[in-house]
Design a protein around this motif. Structure first.
Motif, PDB file in Angstrom:
ATOM      1  N   SER A  65       0.857  -1.183   0.000  1.00  0.00           N
ATOM      2  CA  SER A  65       0.000   0.000   0.000  1.00  0.00           C
ATOM      3  C   SER A  65       0.898   1.240   0.000  1.00  0.00           C
ATOM      4  N   PRO A  66       0.365   2.373  -0.428  1.00  0.00           N
ATOM      5  CA  PRO A  66       1.192   3.592  -0.449  1.00  0.00           C
ATOM      6  C   PRO A  66       1.653   3.964   0.966  1.00  0.00           C
ATOM      7  N   GLU A  67       2.878   4.419   1.059  1.00  0.00           N
ATOM      8  CA  GLU A  67       3.400   4.880   2.345  1.00  0.00           C
ATOM      9  C   GLU A  67       4.372   6.011   2.097  1.00  0.00           C
ATOM     10  N   PRO A  68       4.514   6.896   3.059  1.00  0.00           N
ATOM     11  CA  PRO A  68       5.398   8.051   2.850  1.00  0.00           C
ATOM     12  C   PRO A  68       6.865   7.657   2.819  1.00  0.00           C
ATOM     13  N   ALA A  69       7.637   8.405   2.051  1.00  0.00           N
ATOM     14  CA  ALA A  69       9.079   8.189   1.963  1.00  0.00           C
ATOM     15  C   ALA A  69       9.711   8.332   3.342  1.00  0.00           C
ATOM     16  N   GLY A  70      10.595   7.434   3.638  1.00  0.00           N
ATOM     17  CA  GLY A  70      11.326   7.496   4.895  1.00  0.00           C
ATOM     18  C   GLY A  70      10.741   6.671   6.023  1.00  0.00           C
ATOM     19  N   LEU A  71       9.501   6.227   5.871  1.00  0.00           N
ATOM     20  CA  LEU A  71       8.874   5.486   6.968  1.00  0.00           C
ATOM     21  C   LEU A  71       9.555   4.149   7.205  1.00  0.00           C
ATOM     22  N   ARG A  72       9.813   3.390   6.160  1.00  0.00           N
ATOM     23  CA  ARG A  72      10.474   2.078   6.328  1.00  0.00           C
ATOM     24  C   ARG A  72      11.884   2.254   6.884  1.00  0.00           C
ATOM     25  N   ALA A  73      12.586   3.299   6.454  1.00  0.00           N
ATOM     26  CA  ALA A  73      13.940   3.542   6.963  1.00  0.00           C
ATOM     27  C   ALA A  73      13.900   3.848   8.455  1.00  0.00           C
TER      28      ALA A  73
END
Length: 127
Positions: A65-73
């Protein structure tokens, strides 16, 4: 995670409850930090790790699903094996989550509610 009668999620524990010197610590599988599983003492960075494991579960598979840049990091930093590599406080995590929200252009929402020691939260999540 528990749900209120109105369906709002509430975090019940961070995976390492300590009951006293005469009883062992409870451990939540998949949530407890590695240092607790190795017999170490509970710490803020351990709580940060446990929050990160919960966030991983909420995010699911990358690209699902869409997620904001940097969240997984950020989540990867939060669940780092060495505690010193993790953010040092929940406030630091919240600041980084808010920065990710801001960069994504999302409206300001209370994504995370921190409850300080001694505060109380009613069943609907307001202080």
């Amino acid at each position: 995670m528990l749900l209120t009668a109105s369906g709002h999620p509430k975090l019940a524990d961070f995976g390492a409850g300590v009951f006293g010197t005469d009883r062992p610590a409870a451990r939540t599988p998949g949530i407890s930090p590695p240092e607790i599983l190795a017999g170490g003492q509970p710490s803020v960075r351990g709580d940060v790790y446990s929050l990160g494991r919960l966030l991983e579960r909420c995010l699911g598979d990358a690209g699902a699903s869409p997620e904001p840049a940097g969240l997984r990091a950020l989540v990867a930093r939060i669940v780092a094996e060495p505690p010193a590599m993790r953010p040092g406080s929940m406030e630091e995590v919240l600041d980084e989550l808010r920065a990710i929200e801001d960069r994504a252009g999302w409206p300001a929402t209370p994504a995370v509610v921190l409850v300080a020691e001694g505060d109380t939260v009613d069943p609907e999540g307001t202080r």
